[in-house]
Design a protein around this motif. Structure first.
Motif, PDB file in Angstrom:
ATOM      1  N   GLY A  21       0.797  -1.232   0.000  1.00 16.19           N
ATOM      2  CA  GLY A  21       0.000   0.000   0.000  1.00 16.19           C
ATOM      3  C   GLY A  21       0.824   1.273   0.000  1.00 16.19           C
ATOM      4  O   GLY A  21       0.268   2.364   0.121  1.00 16.19           O
ATOM      5  N   GLY A  22       2.145   1.143  -0.089  1.00 18.82           N
ATOM      6  CA  GLY A  22       3.016   2.307  -0.077  1.00 18.82           C
ATOM      7  C   GLY A  22       3.659   2.502   1.281  1.00 18.82           C
ATOM      8  O   GLY A  22       3.183   1.980   2.304  1.00 18.82           O
ATOM      9  N   PRO A  23       4.777   3.238   1.325  1.00 18.20           N
ATOM     10  CA  PRO A  23       5.548   3.387   2.572  1.00 18.20           C
ATOM     11  C   PRO A  23       4.733   3.899   3.744  1.00 18.20           C
ATOM     12  O   PRO A  23       4.890   3.434   4.875  1.00 18.20           O
ATOM     13  N   GLU A  24       3.845   4.849   3.496  1.00 21.51           N
ATOM     14  CA  GLU A  24       3.072   5.440   4.603  1.00 21.51           C
ATOM     15  C   GLU A  24       2.147   4.401   5.234  1.00 21.51           C
ATOM     16  O   GLU A  24       2.088   4.258   6.467  1.00 21.51           O
ATOM     17  N   LYS A  25       1.426   3.657   4.421  1.00 22.62           N
ATOM     18  CA  LYS A  25       0.464   2.691   4.953  1.00 22.62           C
ATOM     19  C   LYS A  25       1.170   1.467   5.530  1.00 22.62           C
ATOM     20  O   LYS A  25       0.709   0.901   6.529  1.00 22.62           O
ATOM     21  N   VAL A  26       2.263   1.077   4.921  1.00 23.55           N
ATOM     22  CA  VAL A  26       3.039  -0.021   5.498  1.00 23.55           C
ATOM     23  C   VAL A  26       3.590   0.397   6.858  1.00 23.55           C
ATOM     24  O   VAL A  26       3.579  -0.383   7.826  1.00 23.55           O
ATOM     25  N   VAL A  71       1.000   0.800  -9.875  1.00 16.61           N
ATOM     26  CA  VAL A  71       0.042  -0.293  -9.726  1.00 16.61           C
ATOM     27  C   VAL A  71      -0.395  -0.354  -8.266  1.00 16.61           C
ATOM     28  O   VAL A  71       0.445  -0.315  -7.355  1.00 16.61           O
ATOM     29  N   THR A  72      -1.702  -0.401  -8.060  1.00 13.55           N
ATOM     30  CA  THR A  72      -2.222  -0.715  -6.727  1.00 13.55           C
ATOM     31  C   THR A  72      -2.440  -2.218  -6.678  1.00 13.55           C
ATOM     32  O   THR A  72      -3.328  -2.732  -7.346  1.00 13.55           O
ATOM     33  N   PRO A  73      -1.621  -2.939  -5.937  1.00 15.05           N
ATOM     34  CA  PRO A  73      -1.728  -4.407  -5.962  1.00 15.05           C
ATOM     35  C   PRO A  73      -3.050  -4.883  -5.369  1.00 15.05           C
ATOM     36  O   PRO A  73      -3.691  -4.182  -4.576  1.00 15.05           O
ATOM     37  N   ALA A  74      -3.454  -6.069  -5.737  1.00 13.59           N
ATOM     38  CA  ALA A  74      -4.606  -6.704  -5.101  1.00 13.59           C
ATOM     39  C   ALA A  74      -4.262  -6.944  -3.628  1.00 13.59           C
ATOM     40  O   ALA A  74      -3.135  -7.332  -3.308  1.00 13.59           O
ATOM     41  N   PRO A  75      -5.207  -6.719  -2.711  1.00 16.23           N
ATOM     42  CA  PRO A  75      -4.899  -6.843  -1.277  1.00 16.23           C
ATOM     43  C   PRO A  75      -4.959  -8.280  -0.766  1.00 16.23           C
ATOM     44  O   PRO A  75      -5.331  -8.526   0.384  1.00 16.23           O
ATOM     45  N   PHE A  76      -4.595  -9.212  -1.620  1.00 26.25           N
ATOM     46  CA  PHE A  76      -4.603 -10.620  -1.243  1.00 26.25           C
ATOM     47  C   PHE A  76      -3.448 -11.302  -1.956  1.00 26.25           C
ATOM     48  O   PHE A  76      -3.313 -11.205  -3.175  1.00 26.25           O
ATOM     49  N   THR A  96      -2.788  -3.074   4.214  1.00 30.20           N
ATOM     50  CA  THR A  96      -2.302  -1.751   3.805  1.00 30.20           C
ATOM     51  C   THR A  96      -3.006  -1.251   2.546  1.00 30.20           C
ATOM     52  O   THR A  96      -2.814  -0.105   2.149  1.00 30.20           O
ATOM     53  N   ILE A  97      -3.799  -2.116   1.915  1.00 30.42           N
ATOM     54  CA  ILE A  97      -4.546  -1.716   0.722  1.00 30.42           C
ATOM     55  C   ILE A  97      -6.032  -1.835   1.030  1.00 30.42           C
ATOM     56  O   ILE A  97      -6.581  -2.934   1.134  1.00 30.42           O
ATOM     57  N   ARG A  98      -6.663  -0.689   1.268  1.00 29.47           N
ATOM     58  CA  ARG A  98      -8.101  -0.628   1.560  1.00 29.47           C
ATOM     59  C   ARG A  98      -8.514  -1.561   2.685  1.00 29.47           C
ATOM     60  O   ARG A  98      -9.591  -2.166   2.657  1.00 29.47           O
ATOM     61  N   GLY A  99      -7.673  -1.726   3.686  1.00 30.68           N
ATOM     62  CA  GLY A  99      -8.030  -2.548   4.837  1.00 30.68           C
ATOM     63  C   GLY A  99      -8.274  -3.997   4.490  1.00 30.68           C
ATOM     64  O   GLY A  99      -8.989  -4.707   5.199  1.00 30.68           O
ATOM     65  N   ASP A 103     -13.121  -5.830  -2.443  1.00 28.82           N
ATOM     66  CA  ASP A 103     -13.595  -4.991  -3.546  1.00 28.82           C
ATOM     67  C   ASP A 103     -12.465  -4.167  -4.136  1.00 28.82           C
ATOM     68  O   ASP A 103     -12.560  -3.644  -5.232  1.00 28.82           O
ATOM     69  N   ALA A 104     -11.359  -4.053  -3.398  1.00 27.93           N
ATOM     70  CA  ALA A 104     -10.215  -3.290  -3.888  1.00 27.93           C
ATOM     71  C   ALA A 104      -9.275  -4.156  -4.702  1.00 27.93           C
ATOM     72  O   ALA A 104      -8.269  -3.690  -5.210  1.00 27.93           O
ATOM     73  N   GLY A 105      -9.576  -5.407  -4.831  1.00 28.24           N
ATOM     74  CA  GLY A 105      -8.674  -6.308  -5.538  1.00 28.24           C
ATOM     75  C   GLY A 105      -9.386  -7.146  -6.571  1.00 28.24           C
ATOM     76  O   GLY A 105     -10.394  -6.736  -7.141  1.00 28.24           O
ATOM     77  N   ILE A 106      -8.864  -8.306  -6.789  1.00 29.52           N
ATOM     78  CA  ILE A 106      -9.406  -9.207  -7.795  1.00 29.52           C
ATOM     79  C   ILE A 106      -9.863 -10.458  -7.070  1.00 29.52           C
ATOM     80  O   ILE A 106      -9.052 -11.238  -6.571  1.00 29.52           O
ATOM     81  N   SER A 107     -11.188 -10.637  -6.962  1.00 29.11           N
ATOM     82  CA  SER A 107     -11.731 -11.738  -6.168  1.00 29.11           C
ATOM     83  C   SER A 107     -11.277 -13.099  -6.681  1.00 29.11           C
ATOM     84  O   SER A 107     -11.209 -14.063  -5.926  1.00 29.11           O
ATOM     85  N   ARG A 108     -10.941 -13.179  -7.963  1.00 23.14           N
ATOM     86  CA  ARG A 108     -10.528 -14.458  -8.534  1.00 23.14           C
ATOM     87  C   ARG A 108      -9.262 -14.988  -7.859  1.00 23.14           C
ATOM     88  O   ARG A 108      -9.060 -16.201  -7.791  1.00 23.14           O
ATOM     89  N   LYS A 109      -8.399 -14.111  -7.338  1.00 26.52           N
ATOM     90  CA  LYS A 109      -7.197 -14.586  -6.644  1.00 26.52           C
ATOM     91  C   LYS A 109      -7.576 -15.438  -5.433  1.00 26.52           C
ATOM     92  O   LYS A 109      -7.019 -16.520  -5.217  1.00 26.52           O
TER      93      LYS A 109
END
Length: 516
Positions: A21-26, A71-76, A96-99, A103-109
């Motif tokens: 999620g980037g340095p700040e959120k990490v 790129v905003t990575p998938a949060p999974f 770190t990515i949308r909690g 919905d912020a990622g790719i459910s298929r993962k």
């Protein structure tokens, strides 16, 4: 001409993924005392064995010329790894990515991770940190419509419960689907003070007008609503630990007892503990005073391979200890009465715990050892209000339905329906009893004065008559009288318990190997 330009883009995208999620959120994640998703995967798995799948999946950001800017990575995250040298599917939510919201990622993962587990017959470990569900109310405005809830891939979650060992580690606030994914497991862990589980968090609860009004402090509100002290005592989650490192260690330890999938047998470990070890302390472990308690955990330490007892669910259903352990290196599932809690009487939660544990042992083909000191199901108004008899019968049914070998050791009491739930009486009874054994349809003390009411009323000295009756019945209730009639197979010297159980384990695993 080479593909170096494309490979350079691949490396660039992989680097974006590594930033999460980037340095700040990490940094914010670390400031809360929490490891990030990638560090967790590295800590859980054998060194250097995690191979990520779908690393560069996420949402790409491009400039006006169509060039990638981020790129905003998938949060999974998920992939194949080794734990204790054996292959697993390892997964981790990225808070770190949308909690960690799906919905912020790719459910298929997430779906593919679950499919990978049961299709390739690999244990799956879920490290859950976030909602893992449909996201926020704000998402609906972005979509432009509401939708009827559905969980993509939940059928795969269900199939995994029937196919492979599933371990869930709640490593932060987990609500909604995150909570469901935690519970849908064979073994689950929360970290004290770090993990919370709820169907909905404090803000949603308050917003919907529930009577709950948490404290102003947000962290304390989450603890009060769904902390580990709540859920490891009501049976929602099996165990609580003090740190993430301890959670990883317990997950690895649990898997060491398990086969990789249903249909495969668990593995024997090297045993340096002598099979014929006889502990003198067992002779006087059970007190002569029928009301006195003793440590069943101490008994387990002396009977099973030293250092192998792995207790599960210590804080709930406490009248029965459930554990995994080893006998001469062979893995076994253990039920053991705890006379220090309710005298060992099974109340509703204990019965629920026994039922679940017996089903786990039967599913993964682990022989069962039952150390019995059970005065019966809990009685009284509260027990009736809790529906104890229904839960108790369900536990007994699970024992009768189980097909794995079972050995019982009766240390002291075995009364009533709960006492008869020690094993399936319709099968061969692999059972030993200590000289301290005391059994029957109901405790003598509870029915004596009722049964001899007329004799006592007619006696000149009722107290003396009562003592005389007790003296006569003490002889009748001797365990040796039961042995005379072969109602008890064998009465043993307590010091022989370990050698005899090691013999049972050897025969039990011989049977299981023949069936495989």
């Amino acid at each position: 001409m080479t593909w170096e330009r494309e490979l350079e883009e691949l490396r660039k995208r992989e680097e974006f993924a590594n930033q999460m999620g980037g340095p700040e959120k990490v940094g914010r994640q670390h400031s809360r005392g929490k490891m990030d998703a990638r560090a967790r995967l590295a800590e859980l798995c054998d060194d250097g064995t995690f191979r990520e799948i779908g690393k560069i999946a996420g949402k790409g950001h491009y400039d006006d010329d169509g060039n990638l800017t981020g790129v905003t990575p998938a949060p999974f995250l998920f992939g194949k790894a080794l734990i204790n040298g054996r292959p697993v599917v390892a997964t981790a939510d990225d808070f770190t990515i949308r909690g960690g919201a799906a919905d912020a990622g790719i459910s298929r993962k997430m779906v593919q991770a679950e499919k990978m587990a049961h299709e390739l017959k690999l244990p799956i470990i879920r490290m859950i940190d976030g909602t893992g569900g449909g996201g926020s109310v704000k998402t609906l405005e972005q979509i432009g419509a509401t939708y009827i809830p559905a969980v993509p891939g939940w059928g795969d979650v269900v199939q995994n419960l029937d196919t492979v060992p599933v371990v869930a580690l709640a490593l932060g606030p987990t609500a909604g689907l995150g909570a469901a994914r935690t519970v849908a497991s064979h073994y689950s862990i929360m970290v004290r003070g770090l993990s919370q589980i709820f169907a909905a968090g404090p803000a949603v609860v308050d917003g919907l007008g529930d009577a709950y009004k948490g404290p102003a402090d947000h962290q304390q509100a989450k603890e009060d609503l769904g902390g580990s002290e709540i859920h490891t005592r009501n049976g929602v989650v099996d165990d609580e630990v003090g740190s993430e490192a301890e959670a990883f260690a317990r997950a690895r330890h649990f898997l060491s007892f398990m086969p990789e999938h249903v249909g495969q047998l668990a593995r024997r470990s090297l045993c340096t503990d002598p099979v014929h070890r006889r502990e003198d302390a067992l002779i006087d472990l059970v007190p002569r005073d029928a009301k006195a308690v003793y440590s069943m955990r101490r008994c387990m330490e002396m009977v099973f391979d030293q250092g192998t007892v792995f207790e599960i669910g210590k804080n709930w259903g406490r009248a029965c200890i459930t554990a995994l352990a080893r006998l001469d290196g062979w893995p076994v599932a253990v039920l053991a009465s705890d006379p220090s809690y309710l005298g060992g009487s099974w109340e509703a939660k204990t019965s629920e715990k026994v039922e679940r544990f017996i089903k786990l042992a039967d599913q993964f083909r682990l022989p069962v050892v039952h150390l019995v000191d059970n005065p019966g199901f809990m009685i009284g108004r509260e027990a009736e209000m809790a529906g104890t008899i229904r839960y108790g019968v369900q536990a007994m049914n699970a024992v009768y339905k189980a097909t794995v070998p079972l050995a019982s050791i009766v240390l002291r009491r075995a009364y009533g329906i709960a006492g008869s739930a020690m094993s399936n009486a319709e099968r061969f009874q692999y059972r030993y009893c200590w000289p301290s054994g005391d059994w029957g349809s109901l405790p003598i003390a509870g029915g004596l004065e009722v049964a001899y009411k007329s004799d006592l009323e007619a006696a000149e000295d009722p107290a003396a008559e009562l003592e005389a009756i007790r003296a006569r019945l003490d002889k009748v209730t001797s365990p040796f009288r039961s042995a005379e009639r072969f109602n008890v197979e064998d009465i043993i010297d307590p010091r022989d318990t370990r050698p005899l159980l090691c013999e049972f384990a050897d025969l039990a695993w011989r049977k299981l190997a023949a069936e495989a």
